[in-house]
Motif scaffolding. Sequence first.
Motif, mmCIF file in Angstrom:
data_model
loop_
_atom_site.group_PDB
_atom_site.id
_atom_site.type_symbol
_atom_site.label_atom_id
_atom_site.label_comp_id
_atom_site.label_asym_id
_atom_site.label_seq_id
_atom_site.Cartn_x
_atom_site.Cartn_y
_atom_site.Cartn_z
ATOM 1 N N SER A 63 5.488 23.879 0.861
ATOM 2 C CA SER A 63 5.586 23.169 -0.421
ATOM 3 C C SER A 63 6.950 22.469 -0.543
ATOM 4 C CB SER A 63 5.350 24.122 -1.595
ATOM 5 O OG SER A 63 6.331 25.126 -1.597
ATOM 6 N N ASN A 114 7.570 18.446 -1.101
ATOM 7 C CA ASN A 114 8.327 17.795 -2.189
ATOM 8 C C ASN A 114 9.594 17.088 -1.676
ATOM 9 O OD1 ASN A 114 10.440 19.674 -2.011
ATOM 10 N ND2 ASN A 114 9.866 20.787 -3.866
ATOM 11 N N LEU A 142 11.514 20.636 -10.493
ATOM 12 C CA LEU A 142 10.773 19.688 -11.341
ATOM 13 C C LEU A 142 9.293 19.618 -10.989
ATOM 14 C CD1 LEU A 142 13.289 16.703 -11.711
ATOM 15 C CD2 LEU A 142 12.601 18.337 -13.467
ATOM 16 N N SER A 143 8.997 19.795 -9.687
ATOM 17 C CA SER A 143 7.593 19.654 -9.265
ATOM 18 C C SER A 143 6.866 20.999 -9.205
ATOM 19 C CB SER A 143 7.541 18.967 -7.899
ATOM 20 O OG SER A 143 8.282 19.739 -6.966
ATOM 21 N N GLU A 199 8.783 18.210 -16.317
ATOM 22 C CA GLU A 199 9.757 17.158 -15.989
ATOM 23 C C GLU A 199 11.000 17.233 -16.881
ATOM 24 O OE1 GLU A 199 9.419 14.674 -13.532
ATOM 25 O OE2 GLU A 199 7.807 16.015 -12.897
ATOM 26 N N ARG A 255 14.376 23.034 -17.311
ATOM 27 C CA ARG A 255 14.406 23.504 -15.913
ATOM 28 C C ARG A 255 15.784 24.082 -15.564
ATOM 29 N NH1 ARG A 255 9.439 24.499 -13.868
ATOM 30 N NH2 ARG A 255 8.157 22.639 -13.615
#
Length: 387
Positions: free
Chosen positions: A38, A42, A182-183, A236, A241
């Motif tokens: 992952s 990203n 963020l993702s 986002e 975050r």
Amino acid sequence: MTTAPIRLGGERIVQGCGSIEYLKQLHGKRAAVFSTNSIVKNGYYERIISLLDSAGIESEGYLKFRLNPSFEDVQDGADFLKELHADIVVAAGGGTVMDAAKVMWVLYENPQLKTFESVIENMDNLSLGGNAVFVCIPTTSGSGSEVSKSGVITDSRDHRKVPIRNLMMVPNIAILDPEITLSLPKVLTAETGIDALTHHLESLVSPKANMISDAIAYSGALEVVRWLPKAYDNGENLESRERMMLCSTMGGLAFSAASLGLSHGIAHAIGAKVNLPHGLINAILLPIVIRFNSSHKIAREKYSTVAKALGEDDLSAIVQRLGKMLSIPDTMQKAMNDDRLFEEKLEEMANDSLQDGLTILNCVRPDKDDMIRILHEAYYGTDKHAN
Ligand SMILES: [Fe+2]
């Protein structure tokens, strides 16, 4: 009275948006980069390799991580480090990756430890840092592994998660770059975020709690309750975050200065048996454990202080509502839907949970009946035996 020494983080904690660039300031020849697909997807894996390259450091990646890594898995990673003659170990991932890479680093630095038993027996006498610097880049906000002295591996013989702990195992450098998260998918944001909350609330009521751990855990718990729903609703949102990433690291600092408790004792004992994610199990257990621990006067008062700071009285209800808000199943039955497996494993899970060191350390020591009741409530939502 003497108490166990506290270590709050490694040599450096680098934090903030873009802090991943700090990799350019490392010195070394060959880096092993432990990560997952992952992080390749990203784009951060490539970025890490390229930042190391611009520091004149060659690097090679290792992406073979499984849920609940076994001793054989970490031995494979240690062999990789040995073949590479790595002088920098970078772990870029969630708790599983950082915890496993930490133990790989331990085996690499202590090649005399060739069996699971020898690691357990010699846990207090590890030598670390002679071969490589250990750098953690968390890609989720939950485990706090980037500042903790422990790594967890699974004993493949009885599927029990066994923590390996030593103050020397605190990663040398923690790089907290919130942009990496963020993702992060909603489900991971939710489960890892509740794990961070569990770290704070368990540290708070630990018999080893002290003014240092309390200061971190009180504010960390409040911040998680305030910011996790925001990070979940809008992944986002960089501010939420960033807050959650710091809450997660603070959780690691809190339990390093105190200890975890019953929720983690049970989660370690049953996680690999029922094959559910660590954060999810904690999310289900935490409200039950809060109610159980509330028979302890100091724990009850501390829980109440947190609840009152959030404008309410009942912390267990607050945590339950938070889980609902994050769409986390409130029972193991909803999460795994395998009553037969649960009933078959119940006795074993209860016994293993009772023997876990964190259960033994909990502010209220459960007996077998308590444990069966807690596991029943976690699975069915009520104590089936009591009905
Ligand atoms: Fe945890």
